[in-house]
Scaffold this motif. Structure first.
Motif, mmCIF file in Angstrom:
data_model
loop_
_atom_site.group_PDB
_atom_site.id
_atom_site.type_symbol
_atom_site.label_atom_id
_atom_site.label_comp_id
_atom_site.label_asym_id
_atom_site.label_seq_id
_atom_site.Cartn_x
_atom_site.Cartn_y
_atom_site.Cartn_z
ATOM 1 N N ASN A 253 -84.410 49.801 20.071
ATOM 2 C CA ASN A 253 -84.644 48.837 18.995
ATOM 3 C C ASN A 253 -83.317 48.206 18.565
ATOM 4 O O ASN A 253 -82.239 48.557 19.060
ATOM 5 N N ALA A 254 -83.400 47.254 17.659
ATOM 6 C CA ALA A 254 -82.216 46.507 17.243
ATOM 7 C C ALA A 254 -81.167 47.421 16.611
ATOM 8 O O ALA A 254 -79.956 47.220 16.822
ATOM 9 N N GLU A 255 -81.625 48.427 15.831
ATOM 10 C CA GLU A 255 -80.674 49.338 15.195
ATOM 11 C C GLU A 255 -79.899 50.140 16.230
ATOM 12 O O GLU A 255 -78.682 50.332 16.121
ATOM 13 N N GLY A 256 -80.609 50.603 17.264
ATOM 14 C CA GLY A 256 -79.941 51.370 18.305
ATOM 15 C C GLY A 256 -78.928 50.540 19.075
ATOM 16 O O GLY A 256 -77.818 51.001 19.375
ATOM 17 N N LEU A 257 -79.286 49.317 19.387
ATOM 18 C CA LEU A 257 -78.357 48.443 20.093
ATOM 19 C C LEU A 257 -77.144 48.115 19.230
ATOM 20 O O LEU A 257 -76.017 48.004 19.731
ATOM 21 N N ALA A 258 -77.364 47.977 17.938
ATOM 22 C CA ALA A 258 -76.251 47.704 17.018
ATOM 23 C C ALA A 258 -75.288 48.886 16.979
ATOM 24 O O ALA A 258 -74.061 48.698 16.932
ATOM 25 N N ARG A 259 -75.835 50.103 16.991
ATOM 26 C CA ARG A 259 -74.959 51.283 17.010
ATOM 27 C C ARG A 259 -74.121 51.311 18.284
ATOM 28 O O ARG A 259 -72.922 51.609 18.248
ATOM 29 N N ALA A 260 -74.737 51.006 19.412
ATOM 30 C CA ALA A 260 -74.000 51.000 20.680
ATOM 31 C C ALA A 260 -72.893 49.956 20.668
ATOM 32 O O ALA A 260 -71.809 50.174 21.226
ATOM 33 N N ALA A 261 -73.145 48.828 20.041
ATOM 34 C CA ALA A 261 -72.163 47.746 20.024
ATOM 35 C C ALA A 261 -70.914 48.100 19.221
ATOM 36 O O ALA A 261 -69.870 47.442 19.377
ATOM 37 N N GLN A 262 -70.998 49.117 18.363
ATOM 38 C CA GLN A 262 -69.860 49.524 17.544
ATOM 39 C C GLN A 262 -68.962 50.548 18.228
ATOM 40 O O GLN A 262 -67.856 50.815 17.749
ATOM 41 N N ILE A 263 -69.408 51.100 19.333
ATOM 42 C CA ILE A 263 -68.645 52.154 20.008
ATOM 43 C C ILE A 263 -67.475 51.544 20.764
ATOM 44 O O ILE A 263 -67.641 50.612 21.547
ATOM 45 N N GLU A 264 -66.278 52.058 20.532
ATOM 46 C CA GLU A 264 -65.077 51.533 21.179
ATOM 47 C C GLU A 264 -64.895 52.065 22.593
ATOM 48 O O GLU A 264 -64.386 51.369 23.471
ATOM 49 N N SER A 265 -65.265 53.315 22.829
ATOM 50 C CA SER A 265 -65.220 53.922 24.157
ATOM 51 C C SER A 265 -66.206 55.080 24.162
ATOM 52 O O SER A 265 -66.602 55.579 23.103
ATOM 53 N N LEU A 266 -66.607 55.512 25.345
ATOM 54 C CA LEU A 266 -67.652 56.534 25.422
ATOM 55 C C LEU A 266 -67.576 57.241 26.764
ATOM 56 O O LEU A 266 -67.394 56.605 27.799
ATOM 57 N N THR A 267 -67.713 58.553 26.733
ATOM 58 C CA THR A 267 -67.836 59.336 27.958
ATOM 59 C C THR A 267 -69.294 59.746 28.114
ATOM 60 O O THR A 267 -69.877 60.332 27.198
ATOM 61 N N VAL A 268 -69.879 59.391 29.243
ATOM 62 C CA VAL A 268 -71.279 59.687 29.508
ATOM 63 C C VAL A 268 -71.394 60.578 30.737
ATOM 64 O O VAL A 268 -70.499 60.641 31.582
ATOM 65 N N THR A 269 -72.508 61.273 30.812
ATOM 66 C CA THR A 269 -72.811 62.096 31.979
ATOM 67 C C THR A 269 -73.582 61.268 33.000
ATOM 68 O O THR A 269 -74.600 60.658 32.667
ATOM 69 N N VAL A 270 -73.065 61.231 34.201
ATOM 70 C CA VAL A 270 -73.824 60.672 35.318
ATOM 71 C C VAL A 270 -74.534 61.837 36.000
ATOM 72 O O VAL A 270 -73.895 62.817 36.405
ATOM 73 N N ASP A 271 -75.831 61.775 36.082
ATOM 74 C CA ASP A 271 -76.649 62.872 36.607
ATOM 75 C C ASP A 271 -77.785 62.267 37.425
ATOM 76 O O ASP A 271 -78.726 61.702 36.851
ATOM 77 N N VAL A 272 -77.677 62.325 38.741
ATOM 78 C CA VAL A 272 -78.698 61.717 39.586
ATOM 79 C C VAL A 272 -79.141 62.689 40.677
ATOM 80 O O VAL A 272 -78.412 63.607 41.072
ATOM 81 N N ILE A 273 -80.353 62.471 41.145
ATOM 82 C CA ILE A 273 -80.940 63.263 42.224
ATOM 83 C C ILE A 273 -81.031 62.367 43.453
ATOM 84 O O ILE A 273 -81.559 61.255 43.390
ATOM 85 N N LEU A 274 -80.516 62.855 44.557
ATOM 86 C CA LEU A 274 -80.512 62.104 45.811
ATOM 87 C C LEU A 274 -81.338 62.869 46.841
ATOM 88 O O LEU A 274 -81.106 64.055 47.081
ATOM 89 N N ARG A 275 -82.289 62.169 47.457
ATOM 90 C CA ARG A 275 -83.148 62.786 48.448
ATOM 91 C C ARG A 275 -83.117 62.028 49.758
ATOM 92 O O ARG A 275 -83.012 60.792 49.766
ATOM 93 N N ARG A 276 -83.221 62.767 50.847
ATOM 94 C CA ARG A 276 -83.516 62.198 52.167
ATOM 95 C C ARG A 276 -84.963 62.579 52.497
ATOM 96 O O ARG A 276 -85.297 63.763 52.541
ATOM 97 N N ILE A 277 -85.787 61.584 52.714
ATOM 98 C CA ILE A 277 -87.217 61.794 52.924
ATOM 99 C C ILE A 277 -87.586 61.175 54.277
ATOM 100 O O ILE A 277 -87.333 59.985 54.518
ATOM 101 N N LYS A 278 -88.164 61.975 55.150
ATOM 102 C CA LYS A 278 -88.453 61.532 56.527
ATOM 103 C C LYS A 278 -89.917 61.204 56.705
ATOM 104 O O LYS A 278 -90.799 61.927 56.238
ATOM 105 N N LYS A 279 -90.174 60.074 57.386
ATOM 106 C CA LYS A 279 -91.550 59.738 57.770
ATOM 107 C C LYS A 279 -91.953 60.616 58.949
ATOM 108 O O LYS A 279 -91.257 60.703 59.951
ATOM 109 N N ASN A 280 -93.085 61.290 58.825
ATOM 110 C CA ASN A 280 -93.546 62.209 59.865
ATOM 111 C C ASN A 280 -93.935 61.455 61.130
ATOM 112 O O ASN A 280 -94.276 60.272 61.088
#
Length: 280
Positions: A253-280
């Motif tokens: 929402n607008a309030e959340g975006l406004a809070r983000a716009a005030q942040i000068e710098s930020l450390t975030v966690t990158v967390d992703v799942i990578l899969r190899r999926i084979k066609k039978n």
């Protein structure tokens, strides 16, 4: 190593093979699709659009390009490249589709990492014309196509690899266009992906959805790995660009975006799942 455009494209109207004639792709039934001066082709029929201008808009594509070109997601690109050119890789040539390619970052990274002995035929597809326009301006080697994963404009069993990165997999379509033994390299957000940013823009975080354990019919999971690291965004611009390239820009929402716009710098966690999926 040679990098060339994938040519086994299919007519989005009747599924028949397309052939290049002058500056157009044409099928035997006479359907014709012009090649734009930037080098891409639009294969998304108007009746298949859900809006007048679907996908990422021009500003979102520009934000994605700035963010990715800064190297913030280089570890993800490296992991994708290793998943395609894995230790048992022995093919001399592969046809590869990036299904939801955005401005082409991961496909360009893949081309740069390919072994010298491998020939790559590449196609990048995205529903956003702005994304494909940006991709085509940056690299003329692949075929760039405006299209949809729901109706992939590729001939049956012509692809060796499909990249689906933070995208929307349509497994029946992937099965149709992949060769037997072909693979999907799929990347999805993990439970903690960008948690710190989400904690700023949302009043509370949703309960995480359970991880997909059951493979779709006709596929086998070959490998699953997690890529996780701390990423420091040094200024407001990089925070804004990251937010602009995620669904959170529209979900907050607008309030959340406004809070983000005030942040000068930020450390975030990158967390992703990578899969190899084979066609039978």
């Amino acid at each position: 190593m040679t990098i060339s455009p994938f040519e086994a494209l299919a007519c989005p109207l009747d599924g028949s093979a397309l052939r290049i004639t002058d500056r157009s792709w044409r099928c035997a039934d006479g359907h014709s699709f012009d090649i734009a001066r930037q080098g891409y082709v639009h294969l998304l029929p108007v009746q298949n659009k859900r809006s007048k201008d679907p996908g990422d808009n021009k500003q979102m594509v520009a934000a994605r390009q700035r963010f990715l070109s800064s190297g913030f997601y280089q570890p993800l690109a490296d992991a994708i490249n290793r998943a395609v050119f894995h230790e048992e890789f022995s093919e001399s040539s592969i046809n590869c589709l990036d299904a939801g390619c955005g401005e082409g970052y991961y496909l360009r990274q893949l081309a740069h990492s390919a072994p010298e002995t491998v020939d790559l035929a590449l196609v990048g597809l995205d529903i956003s014309k702005w994304a494909i326009l940006s991709a085509a301006k940056q690299d003329k080697s692949p075929a760039w196509v405006v299209g949809s994963n729901a109706n992939l404009p590729a001939m049956p069993e012509t692809l060796d690899r499909i990249l689906c990165l933070f995208g929307f997999p349509v497994y029946p379509e992937f099965a149709r266009v992949l060769k037997s033994g072909g693979e999907i390299v799929q990347m999805d957000a993990g439970v903690d992906h960008l948690r710190e940013l989400r904690e700023i823009i949302y009043p509370e975080l949703r309960a995480p959805r359970p991880d997909q354990k059951v493979m779709p019919d006709g596929f086998t999971n070959l490998d699953t790995s997690v890529i996780r690291y701390a990423l420091t965004l040094p200024d407001k611009d990089s925070i804004a660009d990251l937010l602009a390239m995620t669904p959170h820009l529209y979900r907050a929402n607008a309030e959340g975006l406004a809070r983000a716009a005030q942040i000068e710098s930020l450390t975030v966690t990158v967390d992703v799942i990578l899969r190899r999926i084979k066609k039978n």
